[in-house]
Design a protein around this motif. Structure first.
Motif, PDB file in Angstrom:
ATOM      1  N   LEU A  72      38.494  36.798  40.049  1.00  0.00           N
ATOM      2  CA  LEU A  72      37.649  35.604  40.050  1.00  0.00           C
ATOM      3  C   LEU A  72      38.447  34.342  40.378  1.00  0.00           C
ATOM      4  N   LEU A  73      39.679  34.254  39.889  1.00  0.00           N
ATOM      5  CA  LEU A  73      40.522  33.104  40.222  1.00  0.00           C
ATOM      6  C   LEU A  73      40.832  33.059  41.714  1.00  0.00           C
ATOM      7  N   LEU A  74      41.174  34.207  42.278  1.00  0.00           N
ATOM      8  CA  LEU A  74      41.483  34.252  43.710  1.00  0.00           C
ATOM      9  C   LEU A  74      40.246  33.910  44.538  1.00  0.00           C
TER      10      LEU A  74
ATOM     11  N   LEU B 159      50.725  35.708  36.030  1.00  0.00           N
ATOM     12  CA  LEU B 159      49.492  35.819  36.800  1.00  0.00           C
ATOM     13  C   LEU B 159      49.424  34.715  37.859  1.00  0.00           C
ATOM     14  N   ARG B 160      49.867  33.531  37.503  1.00  0.00           N
ATOM     15  CA  ARG B 160      49.866  32.419  38.460  1.00  0.00           C
ATOM     16  C   ARG B 160      50.818  32.698  39.624  1.00  0.00           C
ATOM     17  N   GLU B 161      51.999  33.219  39.311  1.00  0.00           N
ATOM     18  CA  GLU B 161      52.950  33.558  40.373  1.00  0.00           C
ATOM     19  C   GLU B 161      52.406  34.670  41.261  1.00  0.00           C
ATOM     20  N   GLN B 162      51.709  35.613  40.644  1.00  0.00           N
ATOM     21  CA  GLN B 162      51.074  36.679  41.415  1.00  0.00           C
ATOM     22  C   GLN B 162      50.004  36.104  42.345  1.00  0.00           C
ATOM     23  N   MET B 163      49.220  35.163  41.835  1.00  0.00           N
ATOM     24  CA  MET B 163      48.203  34.509  42.647  1.00  0.00           C
ATOM     25  C   MET B 163      48.814  33.810  43.853  1.00  0.00           C
ATOM     26  N   ILE B 164      49.922  33.110  43.632  1.00  0.00           N
ATOM     27  CA  ILE B 164      50.584  32.389  44.718  1.00  0.00           C
ATOM     28  C   ILE B 164      50.971  33.356  45.837  1.00  0.00           C
ATOM     29  N   SER B 165      51.547  34.492  45.463  1.00  0.00           N
ATOM     30  CA  SER B 165      51.919  35.497  46.462  1.00  0.00           C
ATOM     31  C   SER B 165      50.689  36.013  47.191  1.00  0.00           C
ATOM     32  N   CYS B 166      49.602  36.237  46.451  1.00  0.00           N
ATOM     33  CA  CYS B 166      48.362  36.721  47.065  1.00  0.00           C
ATOM     34  C   CYS B 166      47.813  35.711  48.067  1.00  0.00           C
ATOM     35  N   LEU B 167      47.840  34.440  47.702  1.00  0.00           N
ATOM     36  CA  LEU B 167      47.322  33.389  48.581  1.00  0.00           C
ATOM     37  C   LEU B 167      48.107  33.306  49.890  1.00  0.00           C
ATOM     38  N   VAL B 168      49.396  33.599  49.816  1.00  0.00           N
ATOM     39  CA  VAL B 168      50.229  33.551  51.020  1.00  0.00           C
ATOM     40  C   VAL B 168      49.997  34.770  51.902  1.00  0.00           C
ATOM     41  N   VAL B 169      50.064  35.968  51.327  1.00  0.00           N
ATOM     42  CA  VAL B 169      49.997  37.170  52.165  1.00  0.00           C
ATOM     43  C   VAL B 169      48.610  37.384  52.774  1.00  0.00           C
ATOM     44  N   CYS B 170      47.570  36.854  52.127  1.00  0.00           N
ATOM     45  CA  CYS B 170      46.233  37.019  52.708  1.00  0.00           C
ATOM     46  C   CYS B 170      45.899  35.904  53.688  1.00  0.00           C
ATOM     47  N   GLY B 171      46.831  34.954  53.864  1.00  0.00           N
ATOM     48  CA  GLY B 171      46.668  33.962  54.918  1.00  0.00           C
ATOM     49  C   GLY B 171      46.075  32.630  54.512  1.00  0.00           C
ATOM     50  N   ARG B 172      45.868  32.397  53.223  1.00  0.00           N
ATOM     51  CA  ARG B 172      45.304  31.112  52.797  1.00  0.00           C
ATOM     52  C   ARG B 172      46.326  29.985  52.937  1.00  0.00           C
TER      53      ARG B 172
END
Length: 319
Positions: free
Chosen positions: A100-102, A290-303
């Motif tokens: 939900l955060l992502l 969780l926040r650091e994980q989110m940051i990585s997710c935002l980068v690799v998915c192209g945001r």
């Protein structure tokens, strides 16, 4: 296919069993999913695989046999595919919060998992209590993603034959290869989106990362927490990124420090939801792992183009 010969090859125990080649593994798993293997033989196969573990070619072959039973949606930008097949055993299940955060951060999120587990708190149960119900069929799920950027689907809707294999756990008393495969699948074509997955044992990390390289699929792989993909807030692990465009696997997130913020007091649904809502409403900080994980997710998915940019943006948003 000679099922007796297959059992003979894989059923010689951990030290003497042989791994199947990719072609044989694909044919075997396709036959299993089509209900072409009798119950006695199927039980023998699943127990044999459980004892010896899947080889790299076997895992790839099983997936190839499974592909025919999965949707093949076209690519959708900024997309993450998140599996949830374990649920909470000791602490709150944070997979719904991560998803939900992502989604709030502009990521298209496809979440899939089990409908029910009598021994754990599932993501499905948490979402249902929040009024978020699973898609009724594949077409509805696809439309939800296109219109809202978020969809949750249970495996019995996404892939009924695989759901049947997962349910054999309750007959055999043990997990089987379906539990590994379920965390690897996607409703999109192989090169679309970024798949998240978790491994329960360190020896599976190179095996799973190689699998994603073999099918040319981008993926984030970590030890997760209790089998779920979110990083353990108390003992966070590293996270690896399989970047098929650069043809490399890198440690995108090193092993971090434990959360310094309040966590849910227990795993119960009401407690979990109250804590989740406080985080979503910015009354409680996102646990650091969780926040650091989110940051990585935002980068690799192209945001975002870099972790620094993603970090700064999250801070500006009050996270």
């Amino acid at each position: 296919m000679d099922i007796k010969q297959v059992i003979k090859e894989i059923g010689r125990g951990k030290l003497h069993a042989r791994h199947l080649d990719e072609e044989t593994a694909a044919a075997l798993y396709g036959a299993i999913l089509k209900d072409e293997v009798d119950d006695l033989s199927l039980g023998a196969i699943l127990i044999a695989l459980r004892i010896k573990g899947e080889g790299e070619e076997e895992l790839l072959g099983f997936y190839r046999g499974l592909e025919a039973f999965l949707p093949q949606w076209p690519a959708l930008p900024n997309t993450l595919i998140i599996p949830s097949y374990n649920g909470a055993r000791r602490q709150a299940n944070m997979t719904p919060l991560l998803a939900l955060l992502l989604h709030k951060c502009g990521v298209n999120v496809f979440l899939h998992g089990v409908h029910n587990d009598p021994t754990r708190i599932t993501s499905a149960a948490i979402l249902a209590a929040m009024g978020i119900n699973p898609a009724g069929d594949i077409a509805e799920s696809h439309q939800q993603l296109l219109e809202t950027g978020f969809s949750f689907m249970t495996i019995d809707t996404l892939c009924p034959p695989l759901a049947k294999q997962l349910d054999l756990r309750w007959h055999l008393g043990l997990r089987n290869s379906a539990h590994t495969l379920a965390k690897l699948i996607s409703p999109f074509v192989a090169q679309a989106g970024v798949r998240m997955t978790s491994v329960s044992h360190p020896e599976y990390l190179p095996k799973v990362t190689q699998f994603f390289r073999d099918i040319q699929a981008k993926a984030l792989v970590s030890n997760g927490c209790e089998g779920e993909v979110y990083l353990n807030p108390q003992r966070p692990s590293a996270m690896h990124y399989v970047d098929t465009e650069a043809n490399e696997t890198l440690e995108i997130l090193v092993r971090g420090v434990p959360a310094q913020t309040p966590l849910a007091a227990n795993k119960e649904i009401a407690t979990t939801i109250a804590w989740m809502q406080a985080v979503l409403d910015k009354h409680i900080a996102i646990p650091l792992p969780l926040r650091e994980q989110m940051i990585s997710c935002l980068v690799v998915c192209g945001r975002f183009g870099s972790q620094r940019d993603a970090d700064l943006w999250l801070t500006e948003q009050g996270y």
